[in-house]
Design a protein around this motif. Sequence first.
Motif, PDB file in Angstrom:
ATOM      1  N   VAL A  39      -4.313  -3.393 -10.242  1.00  0.00           N
ATOM      2  CA  VAL A  39      -5.468  -2.528 -10.424  1.00  0.00           C
ATOM      3  C   VAL A  39      -4.988  -1.093 -10.569  1.00  0.00           C
ATOM      4  CG1 VAL A  39      -7.629  -1.715  -9.420  1.00  0.00           C
ATOM      5  CG2 VAL A  39      -6.906  -4.086  -9.059  1.00  0.00           C
ATOM      6  N   LEU A  40      -5.173  -0.529 -11.760  1.00  0.00           N
ATOM      7  CA  LEU A  40      -4.814   0.863 -12.042  1.00  0.00           C
ATOM      8  C   LEU A  40      -6.090   1.591 -12.427  1.00  0.00           C
ATOM      9  CD1 LEU A  40      -1.718   0.317 -14.367  1.00  0.00           C
ATOM     10  CD2 LEU A  40      -1.695   0.774 -11.927  1.00  0.00           C
ATOM     11  N   ASP A  41      -6.314   2.758 -11.818  1.00  0.00           N
ATOM     12  CA  ASP A  41      -7.520   3.492 -12.143  1.00  0.00           C
ATOM     13  C   ASP A  41      -7.291   4.978 -11.953  1.00  0.00           C
ATOM     14  OD1 ASP A  41     -10.190   3.763 -12.931  1.00  0.00           O
ATOM     15  OD2 ASP A  41     -10.891   3.738 -10.868  1.00  0.00           O
ATOM     16  N   GLY A  42      -7.781   5.751 -12.880  1.00  0.00           N
ATOM     17  CA  GLY A  42      -7.711   7.197 -12.793  1.00  0.00           C
ATOM     18  C   GLY A  42      -6.659   7.765 -13.722  1.00  0.00           C
ATOM     19  N   PRO A  43      -6.745   9.089 -13.939  1.00  0.00           N
ATOM     20  CA  PRO A  43      -5.765   9.729 -14.808  1.00  0.00           C
ATOM     21  C   PRO A  43      -4.365   9.611 -14.218  1.00  0.00           C
ATOM     22  CG  PRO A  43      -7.042  11.364 -13.605  1.00  0.00           C
ATOM     23  CD  PRO A  43      -7.665  10.037 -13.321  1.00  0.00           C
ATOM     24  N   HIS A  44      -3.399   9.367 -15.028  1.00  0.00           N
ATOM     25  CA  HIS A  44      -1.991   9.281 -14.620  1.00  0.00           C
ATOM     26  C   HIS A  44      -1.664   8.036 -13.784  1.00  0.00           C
ATOM     27  CE1 HIS A  44      -1.684  13.382 -16.045  1.00  0.00           C
ATOM     28  NE2 HIS A  44      -2.607  13.758 -15.199  1.00  0.00           N
ATOM     29  N   ALA A  45      -2.560   7.053 -13.721  1.00  0.00           N
ATOM     30  CA  ALA A  45      -2.288   5.856 -12.912  1.00  0.00           C
ATOM     31  C   ALA A  45      -1.025   5.139 -13.371  1.00  0.00           C
ATOM     32  CB  ALA A  45      -3.490   4.908 -12.930  1.00  0.00           C
ATOM     33  N   ASP A  46      -0.799   5.088 -14.671  1.00  0.00           N
ATOM     34  CA  ASP A  46       0.417   4.451 -15.189  1.00  0.00           C
ATOM     35  C   ASP A  46       1.666   5.205 -14.730  1.00  0.00           C
ATOM     36  OD1 ASP A  46      -0.812   2.320 -16.552  1.00  0.00           O
ATOM     37  OD2 ASP A  46      -1.159   3.560 -18.318  1.00  0.00           O
ATOM     38  N   ALA A  47       1.592   6.533 -14.708  1.00  0.00           N
ATOM     39  CA  ALA A  47       2.739   7.339 -14.276  1.00  0.00           C
ATOM     40  C   ALA A  47       3.022   7.143 -12.797  1.00  0.00           C
ATOM     41  CB  ALA A  47       2.493   8.817 -14.576  1.00  0.00           C
ATOM     42  N   VAL A  48       1.973   7.043 -11.987  1.00  0.00           N
ATOM     43  CA  VAL A  48       2.159   6.825 -10.546  1.00  0.00           C
ATOM     44  C   VAL A  48       2.733   5.430 -10.308  1.00  0.00           C
ATOM     45  CG1 VAL A  48       1.012   6.672  -8.299  1.00  0.00           C
ATOM     46  CG2 VAL A  48       0.367   8.472  -9.925  1.00  0.00           C
ATOM     47  N   ARG A  49       2.228   4.430 -11.025  1.00  0.00           N
ATOM     48  CA  ARG A  49       2.775   3.080 -10.886  1.00  0.00           C
ATOM     49  C   ARG A  49       4.254   3.075 -11.270  1.00  0.00           C
ATOM     50  NH1 ARG A  49       4.199  -1.611 -13.142  1.00  0.00           N
ATOM     51  NH2 ARG A  49       3.603  -3.519 -12.073  1.00  0.00           N
ATOM     52  N   ALA A  50       4.604   3.744 -12.361  1.00  0.00           N
ATOM     53  CA  ALA A  50       6.004   3.812 -12.784  1.00  0.00           C
ATOM     54  C   ALA A  50       6.860   4.501 -11.726  1.00  0.00           C
ATOM     55  CB  ALA A  50       6.118   4.539 -14.118  1.00  0.00           C
ATOM     56  N   ALA A  51       6.329   5.552 -11.099  1.00  0.00           N
ATOM     57  CA  ALA A  51       7.071   6.238 -10.034  1.00  0.00           C
ATOM     58  C   ALA A  51       7.272   5.309  -8.842  1.00  0.00           C
ATOM     59  CB  ALA A  51       6.336   7.509  -9.610  1.00  0.00           C
ATOM     60  N   GLU A  52       6.249   4.545  -8.479  1.00  0.00           N
ATOM     61  CA  GLU A  52       6.367   3.616  -7.348  1.00  0.00           C
ATOM     62  C   GLU A  52       7.389   2.526  -7.646  1.00  0.00           C
ATOM     63  OE1 GLU A  52       6.211   2.641  -3.857  1.00  0.00           O
ATOM     64  OE2 GLU A  52       4.201   3.480  -4.098  1.00  0.00           O
ATOM     65  N   ASP A 116      -9.908  11.640  -9.806  1.00  0.00           N
ATOM     66  CA  ASP A 116     -10.316  12.049 -11.155  1.00  0.00           C
ATOM     67  C   ASP A 116      -9.756  13.427 -11.506  1.00  0.00           C
ATOM     68  OD1 ASP A 116     -11.648   9.707 -11.681  1.00  0.00           O
ATOM     69  OD2 ASP A 116     -13.616  10.484 -11.120  1.00  0.00           O
ATOM     70  N   ALA A 117      -9.647  14.297 -10.505  1.00  0.00           N
ATOM     71  CA  ALA A 117      -9.093  15.631 -10.750  1.00  0.00           C
ATOM     72  C   ALA A 117      -7.576  15.592 -10.906  1.00  0.00           C
ATOM     73  CB  ALA A 117      -9.466  16.557  -9.592  1.00  0.00           C
ATOM     74  N   GLY A 118      -6.964  14.436 -10.645  1.00  0.00           N
ATOM     75  CA  GLY A 118      -5.500  14.307 -10.711  1.00  0.00           C
ATOM     76  C   GLY A 118      -4.865  14.922  -9.478  1.00  0.00           C
ATOM     77  N   GLY A 119      -3.566  14.933  -9.444  1.00  0.00           N
ATOM     78  CA  GLY A 119      -2.842  15.597  -8.361  1.00  0.00           C
ATOM     79  C   GLY A 119      -2.559  14.757  -7.138  1.00  0.00           C
ATOM     80  N   LEU A 120      -3.457  13.851  -6.764  1.00  0.00           N
ATOM     81  CA  LEU A 120      -3.243  12.963  -5.615  1.00  0.00           C
ATOM     82  C   LEU A 120      -3.527  11.528  -6.033  1.00  0.00           C
ATOM     83  CD1 LEU A 120      -4.934  14.855  -2.630  1.00  0.00           C
ATOM     84  CD2 LEU A 120      -2.492  14.566  -3.043  1.00  0.00           C
ATOM     85  N   ALA A 121      -2.723  10.617  -5.478  1.00  0.00           N
ATOM     86  CA  ALA A 121      -2.884   9.205  -5.817  1.00  0.00           C
ATOM     87  C   ALA A 121      -2.575   8.339  -4.603  1.00  0.00           C
ATOM     88  CB  ALA A 121      -1.945   8.826  -6.963  1.00  0.00           C
ATOM     89  N   PHE A 122      -3.077   7.132  -4.642  1.00  0.00           N
ATOM     90  CA  PHE A 122      -2.841   6.124  -3.613  1.00  0.00           C
ATOM     91  C   PHE A 122      -2.217   4.912  -4.276  1.00  0.00           C
ATOM     92  CE2 PHE A 122      -4.416   2.176  -1.661  1.00  0.00           C
ATOM     93  CZ  PHE A 122      -3.914   2.314  -0.378  1.00  0.00           C
ATOM     94  N   SER A 123      -1.194   4.350  -3.643  1.00  0.00           N
ATOM     95  CA  SER A 123      -0.618   3.091  -4.132  1.00  0.00           C
ATOM     96  C   SER A 123      -0.470   2.147  -2.956  1.00  0.00           C
ATOM     97  CB  SER A 123       0.729   3.314  -4.824  1.00  0.00           C
ATOM     98  OG  SER A 123       1.675   3.829  -3.913  1.00  0.00           O
TER      99      SER A 123
END
Length: 158
Positions: A39-52, A116-123
Amino acid sequence: MTGWSAGVRAAVVIVPLLVASATPTTAQEERAPAANAVVLDGPHADAVRAAEVAFARTMADRDFEAFLTFIAADAVFFAGNRPLRGRDAIGEAWRPFFEGAEAPFSWTPDVVQVLDAGGLAFSSGPVTAASGEAAGRFNSVWRQEPDGRWRVIFDKGS
């Protein structure tokens, strides 16, 4: 329905039944992903998943120095319920996991949510022991740093 042909009367009865049978019974069923879906959602979700994924690869590659580059200087990781504050303290506690030829565990994200504003993410995702058995679940909060890189700021397993 007086005066309507048999075909029109049948359509008036059958079409609503077909629509009802094709529609999920609850809004939750409509949104629910398959049990093994990522489950990927929000701006930059692909980038955060790649970082994880790259962060987890440091464990598999036994690359402690690369591991540290994914952790924000002011991060907080939990060792049980005890917080480890700052990259240095986290590194000291995690260094033993990088000793030896084989990684003691691995992890992979199956959920990534970005504000939605970007900058913070949860994985979050499963942690697997070297034996292949489920060992728990990780939960991480990521922050996009001024240099554009995503780094972990909070991490707690269960």
